[in-house]
Structure formats: structure tokens, C-alpha cells
Design a protein around this motif. Sequence first.
Motif, PDB file in Angstrom:
ATOM      1  N   GLN A   1     -10.094 -35.396 -37.165  1.00 26.81           N
ATOM      2  CA  GLN A   1     -11.361 -34.949 -37.042  1.00 26.81           C
ATOM      3  C   GLN A   1     -11.696 -34.372 -38.013  1.00 26.81           C
ATOM      4  O   GLN A   1     -10.961 -33.712 -38.838  1.00 26.81           O
ATOM      5  CB  GLN A   1     -11.744 -34.205 -35.683  1.00 26.81           C
ATOM      6  N   SER A   2     -13.051 -34.631 -38.429  1.00 19.71           N
ATOM      7  CA  SER A   2     -13.769 -33.622 -39.501  1.00 19.71           C
ATOM      8  C   SER A   2     -14.783 -32.646 -38.959  1.00 19.71           C
ATOM      9  O   SER A   2     -15.031 -32.629 -37.878  1.00 19.71           O
ATOM     10  CB  SER A   2     -14.515 -34.741 -40.514  1.00 19.71           C
ATOM     11  N   THR A   3     -15.141 -31.960 -40.003  1.00 14.72           N
ATOM     12  CA  THR A   3     -16.254 -30.642 -39.379  1.00 14.72           C
ATOM     13  C   THR A   3     -17.627 -31.561 -39.189  1.00 14.72           C
ATOM     14  O   THR A   3     -17.592 -32.753 -39.427  1.00 14.72           O
ATOM     15  CB  THR A   3     -16.394 -29.632 -40.590  1.00 14.72           C
ATOM     16  N   ARG A   4     -18.352 -30.802 -38.754  1.00 16.49           N
ATOM     17  CA  ARG A   4     -19.888 -31.286 -38.351  1.00 16.49           C
ATOM     18  C   ARG A   4     -20.461 -32.067 -39.412  1.00 16.49           C
ATOM     19  O   ARG A   4     -21.331 -32.961 -38.979  1.00 16.49           O
ATOM     20  CB  ARG A   4     -20.517 -30.356 -37.635  1.00 16.49           C
ATOM     21  N   ASP A   5     -20.287 -31.679 -40.632  1.00 17.18           N
ATOM     22  CA  ASP A   5     -20.960 -32.261 -41.784  1.00 17.18           C
ATOM     23  C   ASP A   5     -20.001 -33.367 -42.567  1.00 17.18           C
ATOM     24  O   ASP A   5     -20.548 -33.467 -43.560  1.00 17.18           O
ATOM     25  CB  ASP A   5     -21.428 -31.266 -42.473  1.00 17.18           C
ATOM     26  N   ALA A   6     -18.843 -33.684 -41.932  1.00 18.70           N
ATOM     27  CA  ALA A   6     -18.125 -34.422 -42.479  1.00 18.70           C
ATOM     28  C   ALA A   6     -17.726 -33.932 -43.750  1.00 18.70           C
ATOM     29  O   ALA A   6     -17.417 -34.723 -45.090  1.00 18.70           O
ATOM     30  CB  ALA A   6     -18.644 -35.965 -42.640  1.00 18.70           C
ATOM     31  N   GLY A   7     -17.538 -32.660 -44.030  1.00 16.92           N
ATOM     32  CA  GLY A   7     -17.115 -32.031 -45.445  1.00 16.92           C
ATOM     33  C   GLY A   7     -15.572 -31.537 -45.764  1.00 16.92           C
ATOM     34  O   GLY A   7     -15.240 -31.397 -46.388  1.00 16.92           O
TER      35      GLY A   7
ATOM     36  N   THR B   1     -30.888 -35.200 -40.741  1.00 17.45           N
ATOM     37  CA  THR B   1     -31.176 -36.076 -42.014  1.00 17.45           C
ATOM     38  C   THR B   1     -30.965 -35.422 -43.193  1.00 17.45           C
ATOM     39  O   THR B   1     -30.905 -34.175 -43.464  1.00 17.45           O
ATOM     40  CB  THR B   1     -32.623 -36.346 -42.295  1.00 17.45           C
ATOM     41  N   GLY B   2     -30.139 -36.234 -44.181  1.00 17.94           N
ATOM     42  CA  GLY B   2     -29.532 -35.757 -45.379  1.00 17.94           C
ATOM     43  C   GLY B   2     -28.273 -35.586 -45.161  1.00 17.94           C
ATOM     44  O   GLY B   2     -27.351 -35.448 -46.571  1.00 17.94           O
ATOM     45  N   ILE B   3     -27.794 -35.314 -44.045  1.00 19.12           N
ATOM     46  CA  ILE B   3     -26.128 -35.316 -43.965  1.00 19.12           C
ATOM     47  C   ILE B   3     -25.722 -36.499 -43.152  1.00 19.12           C
ATOM     48  O   ILE B   3     -24.730 -37.209 -43.788  1.00 19.12           O
ATOM     49  CB  ILE B   3     -25.752 -34.008 -42.996  1.00 19.12           C
ATOM     50  N   ARG B   4     -26.268 -36.862 -42.110  1.00 17.42           N
ATOM     51  CA  ARG B   4     -25.879 -37.936 -41.360  1.00 17.42           C
ATOM     52  C   ARG B   4     -25.890 -39.502 -42.254  1.00 17.42           C
ATOM     53  O   ARG B   4     -26.650 -39.325 -43.033  1.00 17.42           O
ATOM     54  CB  ARG B   4     -26.657 -38.122 -39.949  1.00 17.42           C
ATOM     55  N   SER B   5     -25.492 -40.446 -41.648  1.00 14.97           N
ATOM     56  CA  SER B   5     -25.273 -41.550 -42.375  1.00 14.97           C
ATOM     57  C   SER B   5     -26.648 -42.184 -42.849  1.00 14.97           C
ATOM     58  O   SER B   5     -27.642 -42.327 -41.776  1.00 14.97           O
ATOM     59  CB  SER B   5     -24.464 -42.520 -41.326  1.00 14.97           C
ATOM     60  N   ALA B   6     -26.676 -42.635 -43.885  1.00 10.85           N
ATOM     61  CA  ALA B   6     -28.141 -43.135 -44.471  1.00 10.85           C
ATOM     62  C   ALA B   6     -28.307 -44.786 -44.008  1.00 10.85           C
ATOM     63  O   ALA B   6     -29.231 -45.193 -44.285  1.00 10.85           O
ATOM     64  CB  ALA B   6     -28.171 -43.030 -45.930  1.00 10.85           C
TER      65      ALA B   6
ATOM     66  N   ARG C   1     -17.341 -38.495 -50.544  1.00  7.67           N
ATOM     67  CA  ARG C   1     -18.435 -38.144 -51.461  1.00  7.67           C
ATOM     68  C   ARG C   1     -19.147 -36.624 -50.614  1.00  7.67           C
ATOM     69  O   ARG C   1     -18.499 -36.581 -49.519  1.00  7.67           O
ATOM     70  CB  ARG C   1     -19.853 -39.174 -51.074  1.00  7.67           C
ATOM     71  N   THR C   2     -20.069 -36.170 -51.012  1.00  9.50           N
ATOM     72  CA  THR C   2     -20.604 -34.949 -50.608  1.00  9.50           C
ATOM     73  C   THR C   2     -21.295 -35.199 -49.369  1.00  9.50           C
ATOM     74  O   THR C   2     -21.969 -36.013 -48.971  1.00  9.50           O
ATOM     75  CB  THR C   2     -21.636 -34.197 -51.754  1.00  9.50           C
ATOM     76  N   PRO C   3     -21.250 -34.051 -48.420  1.00  9.25           N
ATOM     77  CA  PRO C   3     -21.806 -34.205 -47.095  1.00  9.25           C
ATOM     78  C   PRO C   3     -23.119 -34.308 -47.062  1.00  9.25           C
ATOM     79  O   PRO C   3     -23.825 -34.833 -45.971  1.00  9.25           O
ATOM     80  CB  PRO C   3     -21.412 -32.569 -46.507  1.00  9.25           C
ATOM     81  N   ARG C   4     -23.872 -33.813 -48.127  1.00 12.55           N
ATOM     82  CA  ARG C   4     -25.223 -33.726 -48.186  1.00 12.55           C
ATOM     83  C   ARG C   4     -25.712 -34.693 -49.305  1.00 12.55           C
ATOM     84  O   ARG C   4     -25.187 -34.780 -50.177  1.00 12.55           O
ATOM     85  CB  ARG C   4     -25.880 -32.296 -48.657  1.00 12.55           C
ATOM     86  N   ILE C   5     -26.866 -35.577 -48.975  1.00  8.84           N
ATOM     87  CA  ILE C   5     -27.428 -36.543 -49.975  1.00  8.84           C
ATOM     88  C   ILE C   5     -27.849 -35.832 -51.143  1.00  8.84           C
ATOM     89  O   ILE C   5     -28.732 -34.690 -50.396  1.00  8.84           O
ATOM     90  CB  ILE C   5     -28.197 -37.628 -49.111  1.00  8.84           C
ATOM     91  N   ASN C   6     -28.142 -35.957 -52.251  1.00  7.99           N
ATOM     92  CA  ASN C   6     -28.898 -35.376 -53.327  1.00  7.99           C
ATOM     93  C   ASN C   6     -30.272 -35.822 -53.139  1.00  7.99           C
ATOM     94  O   ASN C   6     -30.762 -36.579 -52.572  1.00  7.99           O
ATOM     95  CB  ASN C   6     -28.115 -35.468 -54.649  1.00  7.99           C
ATOM     96  N   SER C   7     -31.094 -35.034 -54.155  1.00  8.08           N
ATOM     97  CA  SER C   7     -32.549 -35.182 -54.214  1.00  8.08           C
ATOM     98  C   SER C   7     -32.880 -36.741 -54.547  1.00  8.08           C
ATOM     99  O   SER C   7     -33.985 -36.991 -54.388  1.00  8.08           O
ATOM    100  CB  SER C   7     -33.096 -34.306 -55.126  1.00  8.08           C
ATOM    101  N   LYS C   8     -32.020 -37.580 -55.188  1.00  5.93           N
ATOM    102  CA  LYS C   8     -32.301 -38.958 -55.638  1.00  5.93           C
ATOM    103  C   LYS C   8     -31.979 -39.937 -54.753  1.00  5.93           C
ATOM    104  O   LYS C   8     -32.067 -41.191 -54.801  1.00  5.93           O
ATOM    105  CB  LYS C   8     -31.714 -39.149 -56.724  1.00  5.93           C
ATOM    106  N   GLY C   9     -31.235 -39.256 -53.376  1.00  4.51           N
ATOM    107  CA  GLY C   9     -30.915 -40.399 -52.444  1.00  4.51           C
ATOM    108  C   GLY C   9     -29.269 -40.645 -52.509  1.00  4.51           C
ATOM    109  O   GLY C   9     -28.902 -41.949 -51.971  1.00  4.51           O
ATOM    110  N   GLY C  10     -28.549 -40.152 -53.511  1.00  6.63           N
ATOM    111  CA  GLY C  10     -27.214 -40.185 -53.785  1.00  6.63           C
ATOM    112  C   GLY C  10     -26.404 -39.157 -53.070  1.00  6.63           C
ATOM    113  O   GLY C  10     -26.771 -38.344 -52.626  1.00  6.63           O
ATOM    114  N   ARG C  11     -24.943 -39.684 -53.006  1.00  8.39           N
ATOM    115  CA  ARG C  11     -23.937 -38.626 -52.685  1.00  8.39           C
ATOM    116  C   ARG C  11     -23.041 -38.339 -54.096  1.00  8.39           C
ATOM    117  O   ARG C  11     -22.640 -39.292 -54.657  1.00  8.39           O
ATOM    118  CB  ARG C  11     -23.040 -38.944 -51.559  1.00  8.39           C
TER     119      ARG C  11
END
Length: 466
Positions: A410-416, A76-81, A376-386
Motif C-alpha cells: 500500500q502507499s500513503t494517502r497522497d501516493a508519495g 484536487t491536485g493530488i488525485r488522478s487527473a 511522479r510527484t504526489p502533487r500536480i505542479n502549477s502547469k498541470g504536470g507531475r
Amino acid sequence: MLTIGDVSPRFGRRDFLKVGALSLGGVTLNDLLRVKAQAGAARSTGLTTGKSVVFLFMHGGPSQVELFDPKMEAPTGIRSATGELTTKLPGITFGGTMPKLAALADKFSIVRSFRTGDANHDIKPVVSKTTFGANYGSLYSRVVGANNPINGMPSNLMLFPQAVDPSTQPGTMSFGNFSNTGSFGNVYAPFVPGSGGEAQENLRLRLPMDRLDDRKLLLSGLDQVKWGYEKGGERSAVDKVRDQAFTTIMGGVADAFDLSKEDPRTLARYDTAPLLKPEDISRHWNNYKNYVDNGKTLGKLLLLSRRLCERGAGVVTVTTNFVWDMHADVNNATVEEGMRYMGTPFDHAVSAFIEDCEARGLGNDILLVCCGEMGRTPRINSKGGRDHWGNLSPLMIYGGGLKMGQVIGQSTRDAGEPLTQPIENHNLIGTIMHTLFNVGELRLSRSAPGEVTRVAADWTPIPGLS
């Protein structure tokens, strides 16, 4: 610039001055004659394929994860919201706001190893060093001419929301000028139908849709204007404007801009306005008006693009202003909320375009490109955005006679990052140029400028599509 206003007996000298500015954006009569000659030569010698390109520029930077690479196995925080949806392709999933495109996944291709190069807000897929600082469509116009010599259709067009709805905000140039032509000159700038904004500095087409068929009235009004200019010794300038207006109207091009002439069922299929009413969008975000404009115009803009390509346009670039930023700050919604505002109209409009082109047998004739200036960043930020991310970006391609129904790279595991060979912006431009031009003939041509030949010949198209 060229703008035709209210064509009526009241059409006056001041109105024509206001919209025509006598200079046509710095274009001279010799420019127009030269371009017309170039157009005839390019089409007769087989330099072009006869295909068209529609580029849906997703301004702001769309999320690769929530669109076409959901990474649901990640934490959670990386995968699709927005979750994921199964697609027509076995083992391939898309983000949760893409149900219609998921059902059509065999009709287009996704590139999961694409990167635009940096995390800056700009328009680099459309205007960049890769294209010598010119709108990529200007390279095409430089070879074929600014207008189709048969019916007057502009070869290169730029569509903002005002092309289909005058109540929307003007097209933004905050992060780059879509009409840049580099060293090629203003005559090769995109034709921009609409009614406002800095994007209209070159050519405009403002034709009241209920008056387009009254050609006699149009010409009568233009004759009155011409008479007024002749008295003032300005005959050559108005002749130039009148000739272009005459060619446009008598060639039937104006009908292409009139969506009311479309089958009502087709118009309803494209229409994104019912999907997202203004009251459904939170006014908390400063980007509220952009979300509204995007929702009510995106489908119609793509329908207009198809109509223009059918009538001879070579390049049509579409953007609905700055809507794909997803920081969850004062301006932009969270990624989950923002994808409802942006992903849902995108899914509806693009799927309508694909179904329409397939039904009309245009799958080989029109190439559709969908991407933004970054991801957008692989990790969702603290406010819920990328936040901004330049190392991986979503890219979707349909049609053009290319190989569809596949995922490239293909992308890396975190789509980064790209896990496989990165696909770069110059590969995308190479794909577009190879779609528009017979590159072998272009290499041998003495009339084609070296800059265009180098872009078409030197930039390798995306592997696996041809």
C-alpha cells in the motif's frame, strides 16, 4: 556487430564491411565457441527454468497515480487527473486511461509499495549496481550463452521502435547504455534488431522481410563475400559472420522478426497506431516525435516480443524512447494530456499481450514486467504536470507462473511513499532471476559465475508473488 543487409547478387564486400566491421563488436571466435559450450551445459544441467522475461521499460518515469493508484479520495491536485475506473478486482481502481487493463486486473498483479530509489532519469531497473553494471539480460546470457544452440535465437534482446518501424527515431542512450555488460564482455550484450542509433554497437539483425525465405540467395551472396575476403586473407572473420548468419537463417529465427507472418487478426489487436494519429498530438511539445513513435510502435514491439520468446529468447527488453516525463514544460505534456498520448497505447498494447499469452497458454512461460526508472510527484505542479519522484513508482507484473490478480503493498494517502514494507529494485531483479533460473541448481553449479549466482540467490523476490 552483425548486420545482414540486402541479400542479393549485388551484395558486395564494402556493404559487408560496413555492417559487419569484421570484429562482431570485439567478439572473437574463441568467445563464440566458449559461449556455445556454456549454453549446452546450462540447458542440460537444469540451471534454467525455460521461462522468458519481457521487460517493458517505461522510460521517463510514469505516474503511479494515473496508472494504478488513483487516490480519488485525495484533494484536487493530488488525485488522478484522469479519474478512475473500477477493475475486475473488488475495491480496486485504476486511472481513467486503463479500461482494458481494468477488465483484466485478475490476470496480473500491481505493486503499490515499489520504489526505484531516486528521482534521476536513468535506466536503473535494467542496468544498475544491482546487476553489477550489466544489462540484467546479460547475466542470463552469461549462463546460457548468447544464442540458443538449437535454432540460433539470441538469448538477450533489446527492442527499440526501429525494430518494427525504420522511420522512427533511433533508440536513445542519453540516460544510460542499455547494452552495458559490466565485466562480462561484449559477447553477452543484448542483440538489437533495428537500423540506427548508438544501441546498435553490438549485434544487429537487418533482414529484408521479403527475402527471408530465399535462403539459397542468401547463402550465395554470403559465399561471394567469403570469396572476396579469402582473397584478402580475411577468411576467419567472414567464416565467423557467415556461420552466425547461416545459423540464424537456417534455424528459422528470422521468421520471428517478420510480423507479416502473424495472423492478421492478432496483428490488428496489437496495433496501437490507429489509436493516436499524429494530428491528434499537439506539436506544442518538443517530445512530439517521441509521442508519435510510441503510439505507432508499442503494440508491434510487444507482439514481436511474444514471437521471440516463443522461439527461444530468454530476455526481451522493450522501450519506446523517452515518453513518460510529465512536467508540462516545453518538452512534455501535462499529465492529463500526456496520459492520452501514453496511457492509451499502453493500455491497448499490454492488454493485447496478456490476452494473447493467455489464449496461447503462455501465462506460466512468460513474465511481463512494466515499470520505469521512477514515479511522479504526489502533487500536480502549477502547469498541470507531475515532476520527478523517487519515493514511489508504479510496477505491474504478469505471468511467469506467479500469483496474479492481487495488489501487493500500500502507499500513503497522497501516493508519495510506501505505507507498507517497501519493495525495492533488487526485489524486482530477484523476481526476474528466480523466474529465469532454478536458483538451487545455480548455487551448486561450478560453471555459473559468482556475480550471477549472488544476484539470483541474494536478492529476495517480491513477497507474495511466488
